[in-house]
Design a protein around this motif. Structure first.
Motif, PDB file in Angstrom:
ATOM      1  N   ARG A  61     -10.320   5.246  -0.246  1.00 41.66           N
ATOM      2  CA  ARG A  61      -9.371   5.665  -1.269  1.00 41.66           C
ATOM      3  C   ARG A  61      -8.752   4.454  -1.953  1.00 41.66           C
ATOM      4  O   ARG A  61      -8.614   4.403  -3.168  1.00 41.66           O
ATOM      5  CB  ARG A  61      -8.272   6.501  -0.606  1.00 41.66           C
ATOM      6  CG  ARG A  61      -7.277   7.120  -1.562  1.00 41.66           C
ATOM      7  CD  ARG A  61      -6.364   8.037  -0.789  1.00 41.66           C
ATOM      8  NE  ARG A  61      -5.752   7.339   0.338  1.00 41.66           N
ATOM      9  CZ  ARG A  61      -4.614   6.657   0.271  1.00 41.66           C
ATOM     10  NH1 ARG A  61      -3.960   6.597  -0.860  1.00 41.66           N
ATOM     11  NH2 ARG A  61      -4.123   6.046   1.331  1.00 41.66           N
ATOM     12  N   LEU A  62      -8.439   3.446  -1.122  1.00 42.91           N
ATOM     13  CA  LEU A  62      -7.803   2.247  -1.677  1.00 42.91           C
ATOM     14  C   LEU A  62      -8.747   1.516  -2.627  1.00 42.91           C
ATOM     15  O   LEU A  62      -8.350   1.066  -3.693  1.00 42.91           O
ATOM     16  CB  LEU A  62      -7.407   1.315  -0.537  1.00 42.91           C
ATOM     17  CG  LEU A  62      -6.198   1.739   0.256  1.00 42.91           C
ATOM     18  CD1 LEU A  62      -6.080   0.923   1.528  1.00 42.91           C
ATOM     19  CD2 LEU A  62      -4.953   1.556  -0.589  1.00 42.91           C
ATOM     20  N   ARG A  63     -10.007   1.417  -2.186  1.00 43.43           N
ATOM     21  CA  ARG A  63     -10.958   0.701  -3.027  1.00 43.43           C
ATOM     22  C   ARG A  63     -11.195   1.450  -4.339  1.00 43.43           C
ATOM     23  O   ARG A  63     -11.359   0.851  -5.397  1.00 43.43           O
ATOM     24  CB  ARG A  63     -12.274   0.521  -2.281  1.00 43.43           C
ATOM     25  CG  ARG A  63     -13.190  -0.497  -2.909  1.00 43.43           C
ATOM     26  CD  ARG A  63     -14.050  -1.149  -1.888  1.00 43.43           C
ATOM     27  NE  ARG A  63     -13.254  -1.933  -0.958  1.00 43.43           N
ATOM     28  CZ  ARG A  63     -12.950  -3.221  -1.135  1.00 43.43           C
ATOM     29  NH1 ARG A  63     -13.386  -3.843  -2.185  1.00 43.43           N
ATOM     30  NH2 ARG A  63     -12.214  -3.873  -0.270  1.00 43.43           N
ATOM     31  N   ARG A  64     -11.213   2.784  -4.206  1.00 44.40           N
ATOM     32  CA  ARG A  64     -11.398   3.563  -5.420  1.00 44.40           C
ATOM     33  C   ARG A  64     -10.221   3.331  -6.377  1.00 44.40           C
ATOM     34  O   ARG A  64     -10.396   3.144  -7.571  1.00 44.40           O
ATOM     35  CB  ARG A  64     -11.514   5.043  -5.066  1.00 44.40           C
ATOM     36  CG  ARG A  64     -12.101   5.874  -6.197  1.00 44.40           C
ATOM     37  CD  ARG A  64     -12.396   7.284  -5.754  1.00 44.40           C
ATOM     38  NE  ARG A  64     -11.236   7.974  -5.256  1.00 44.40           N
ATOM     39  CZ  ARG A  64     -11.104   8.418  -3.997  1.00 44.40           C
ATOM     40  NH1 ARG A  64     -12.076   8.230  -3.118  1.00 44.40           N
ATOM     41  NH2 ARG A  64     -10.008   9.023  -3.610  1.00 44.40           N
ATOM     42  N   ARG A  65      -9.030   3.300  -5.789  1.00 47.67           N
ATOM     43  CA  ARG A  65      -7.855   3.063  -6.636  1.00 47.67           C
ATOM     44  C   ARG A  65      -7.899   1.679  -7.278  1.00 47.67           C
ATOM     45  O   ARG A  65      -7.523   1.484  -8.430  1.00 47.67           O
ATOM     46  CB  ARG A  65      -6.572   3.221  -5.811  1.00 47.67           C
ATOM     47  CG  ARG A  65      -6.096   4.654  -5.803  1.00 47.67           C
ATOM     48  CD  ARG A  65      -4.898   4.840  -4.920  1.00 47.67           C
ATOM     49  NE  ARG A  65      -3.782   3.966  -5.263  1.00 47.67           N
ATOM     50  CZ  ARG A  65      -2.737   3.746  -4.482  1.00 47.67           C
ATOM     51  NH1 ARG A  65      -2.674   4.357  -3.312  1.00 47.67           N
ATOM     52  NH2 ARG A  65      -1.777   2.952  -4.857  1.00 47.67           N
TER      53      ARG A  65
END
Lengths: 345, 454
Positions: A61-65
């Protein structure tokens, strides 16, 4: 490393095809090429992961953000906006009660601002004033509102730059232009707000305490008295001023001297004080030179000075004492002793 | 252990703001908030603050080394206004009942005041890591000569840094006020420029040139790459030979300019001019080939060639439609540095070419002159050079601007990649000179952590 099957960029897929008889009869025959055969027969399939059948890791999720940010609102920070700054504070807004100034490189720290730097034009101007017009440092500092130490540094580096230009040494011009385009700059032109405070005095730690000094009501308790109250050796601000001639100039103006004349007096006094300082330095250097005897050899220059072997202090361990002394260990041989130079002449 | 720590240097899950210009770091900086500490004990609060701040300030320095450097007395300075000093001796502050006379309510005059300071408390707590800023490696990073403190450290260790003109290989050298440090220009350009990424950009540009050149930008790129293949020039002008080399490069460039004009203006040019231009291009090519072979071409002859070409260019008279994008570009790049333009030209060419172009430029119209000047200057200062370890023409790396600031205790000359450490960083009323990304509250907690041990 296990033996590899040459010839295709997507072997696991082909391997699977080979092991499980595929409906089409063509695929197995193509799959495993003999080792000596050139790899031209099989066309590479669009698959980059050889020998791995594990699924690709999921994007967290963090990388996507992060990816969204880089392609979205982070895009504006990629390139500099030449002529103005491009700090993230532009986009940050904590709340209406906590405004974030756009010249704040760190939104959480309101106490640090990206302050203006001298533009190329300003540096050239300072160099001109010192080296061509021959104005005293103090006068240039007061005229442009630039700290004396900065004026000296500008001239020092400008001299090197000019020397390089004369020697046709390449300068980092594209770099300089790009960096100056990213920073807030000051041209030191008329009407601009002062570049930096030039009359700074250091706050002595003795003066950071709160004192209660009883004095008579009729007494004029001045800055000098306050300094004395803090400590015998504490200097009053008047003695700590970097350009005391400026205060004198203001006094002259207050006493009714016309400003033009006061400025002329200031420049004269500044030049005199600088000359006196230079003379002092010169005589000191001369005295040191007279004390030392220089002996030039092939490899070294020996500088011999007279010392007093009795000059070792009350304990015999004074730091200025010379030579090996009984009972004083050589600390420089100790493990982990820091031998980084403390100054470079 | 160190390796493992470095694996998550710019992690997103447990973010730490670092002293780098990395885009992940920028994202972490954007997300950085003061952690919620209410539920924690005081020790935990201090621990969190310490670990966060140390992750930024000198994370490559061992903790015991930092503990030895820590000072519990941050430096500060106050501006003393000479006009105030001249008029008052300070006794007015002790007047009345001992703390100065009261100002009457509603009156505008608020008594004598020392001007030049902000009306805010001095942020001493933001100064914990001031001793760290004295380190040579961190000062190099602060002067924008390296893209991270670790890279700056490497520059020092590899011997690319001098202090007061002498090589210094200790990154932990503590700068003294007045010390000048210098970093090798090529290293700075490599550290702050775009990296070379294969030949993707070049491929794109060559295809652009093969197809019909629609935009001026693309043509520019294409010609840059082509020029690299045709000319082996672009060396430092050290002697007459190098000056000639530079001449060749200039001629080459002018040729490309002419070709570009021909391509763009094809339909509108009269046949006569076109013919003349083609002939001239041919002549020019011959001259250049000859000079390249013989290596004894006179400088005057080259000047002549340049002058002639610029004359032809002026005859072609760029249309306004064509001028527009170029003019804009030039405005962007050139901004207010027209004064140093000539100096830059001279620096790059050693005087000879600048003189010749200056005279020949007299033939052109103002816009043309500006454009040509800009193009030539740019080409001379920032040439395409495949031998460099960074992408050429040099451009600043991505995500650099949000990190670009120079604190006041340094004075930097970017042209020679040198900086002077003027004084130790100080706190003033309302301002602190130590660049720290953390809130005052967090810094205060970290300060208290080190007080315990200091």
């Amino acid at each position: 490393m296990p033996p590899r099957i040459r010839g295709s960029s997507c072997q696991p897929q082909l391997l699977l095809n080979y092991l499980e008889p595929a409906p089409s009869s063509l695929t197995p025959s193509l799959t495993i090429a003999p080792r000596h055969r050139p790899a031209t027969s099989s066309a590479p399939l669009p698959c980059g992961r050889s020998f791995s059948t594990t699924p690709a890791p999921q994007v967290t999720r963090l990388r996507r953000r992060f990816n969204e940010w880089v392609e979205g609102s982070g895009e504006q920070f990629k390139e500099p906006r030449y002529g103005e700054t491009n700090y993230i504070s532009r986009t940050v807004n904590f709340s209406d009660f906590r405004p974030v100034s756009p010249d704040q490189p760190f939104p959480n720290n309101p106490n640090f601002r990206s302050e203006r730097v001298l533009s190329e034009k300003a540096r050239e101007m300072i160099w001109q004033a010192i080296m061509v017009k021959g104005m005293p440092l103090k006068a240039v500092s007061a005229q442009f509102h630039v700290d004396m130490r900065r004026v000296a540094a500008v001239v020092r580096m400008k001299e090197i730059e000019k020397k390089w230009q004369r020697e046709n040494k390449p300068l980092a011009l594209p770099y300089a232009r790009a960096v100056m385009g990213m920073l807030p700059t000051a041209d030191l032109s008329e009407g601009e707000k002062p570049f930096e405070p030039i009359n700074d005095i250091h706050v002595h730690s003795y003066t950071m305490q709160q004192l209660f000094v009883p004095t008579s009501e009729s007494r004029e308790f001045t800055r000098a008295d306050a300094a004395k109250a803090f400590g015998e050796r504490i200097l009053p601000p008047d003695a700590k001023m970097r350009i005391p001639e400026l205060v004198q100039m203001e006094r002259n103006i207050a006493a009714g001297m016309p400003p033009r004349e006061a400025t002329a007096t200031f420049i004269r006094e500044a030049a005199e004080s600088e000359k006196a300082f230079a003379d002092r330095q010169h005589s000191r250097a001369k005295a040191t030179e007279e004390r030392t005897l220089r002996v030039q050899t092939d490899r070294f220059e020996f500088r011999i000075e007279k010392i007093n072997s009795e000059d070792v202090g009350p304990t015999g361990r004074a730091r200025k004492a010379v030579g090996w002394r009984y009972g004083v260990p050589h600390m420089d041989r100790r493990r982990g002793e820091v031998k980084i130079p403390t100054r470079v002449e | 252990m160190r390796q493992r720590r470095l694996l998550r240097f710019h992690g997103l899950k447990r973010p730490r703001v670092r002293q780098t210009w990395n885009k992940y770091n920028l994202f972490n900086l954007l997300r950085l908030r003061t952690p919620i500490l209410q539920s924690k004990t005081l020790f935990q609060q201090k621990w969190v603050a310490k670990s966060l701040t140390r992750g930024y300030h000198g994370e490559h320095i061992k903790e015991y080394q930092w503990e030895r450097m820590f000072s519990r007395r941050p430096l500060s300075a106050v501006n003393m206004d000479p006009a105030y000093m001249a008029k008052h001796d300070g006794s007015e502050q002790a007047a009345g009942r001992g703390s100065g006379r009261k100002v009457r309510l509603g009156s505008k005059y608020s008594g004598p005041k020392n001007q030049g300071n902000l009306d805010a408390p001095t942020p001493y707590m933001q100064m914990i890591f001031a001793p760290m800023e004295r380190r040579l490696d961190i000062a190099i990073f602060r002067a924008l000569f390296a893209s991270s403190a670790r890279q700056a450290r490497q520059f020092v260790l590899h011997g690319f840094v001098t202090v007061n003109g002498k090589k210094m290989t200790y990154p932990g050298y503590l700068l003294n006020p007045g010390d000048m440090f210098q970093v090798d220009i090529e290293r700075v350009m490599a550290a702050t420029g775009r990296p070379k990424r294969g030949d993707r950009n070049q491929k794109a540009s060559t295809t652009a040139e093969e197809s019909e050149p629609a935009e001026a930008e693309e043509v520019e790129e294409g010609e840059a790459s082509e020029e690299a293949t045709t000319s082996e020039a672009a060396a430092e002008p050290v002697d007459a030979e190098a000056a000639k080399e530079k001449h060749l490069a200039t001629l080459n460039h002018l040729k490309e300019q002419a070709r570009k004009i021909m391509l763009v203006k094809d339909r509108f040019n009269r046949a006569k001019k076109k013919k003349a231009l083609r002939k001239y291009l041919k002549d020019l090519k011959e001259t250049m080939d000859r000079s390249r072979k013989l290596r004894n071409q006179s400088v005057a002859e080259m000047d002549e060639a340049e002058r002639e070409l610029t004359a032809i260019l002026s005859n072609l008279a760029l249309s306004s439609a064509e001028q527009a994008p170029e003019g804009k570009r030039q405005q962007q790049q050139k901004d207010k540095e027209s004064a140093e333009l000539k100096a830059g030209l001279q620096a790059a060419t050693g005087g000879t070419v600048s003189g010749s172009t200056a005279t020949s430029l007299g033939l052109l119209t103002n816009t043309q002159r500006a454009v040509l000047k800009w193009v030539i200057r740019n080409e001379l200062e920032n040439p395409h050079d495949p031998s460099k370890p960074y992408a050429t023409p040099w451009r600043p790396r991505e995500f650099m601007a949000p990190f670009a600031f120079i604190p006041r205790y340094l004075e930097v000359n970017q042209r020679i990649c040198a900086a002077v450490y003027l004084r130790h960083p100080v706190a003033r009323p309302g301002l602190s000179e130590v660049p720290t990304p953390f809130s005052p509250m967090l810094s205060q907690l970290a300060f208290n952590w080190y007080l315990r041990r200091g």
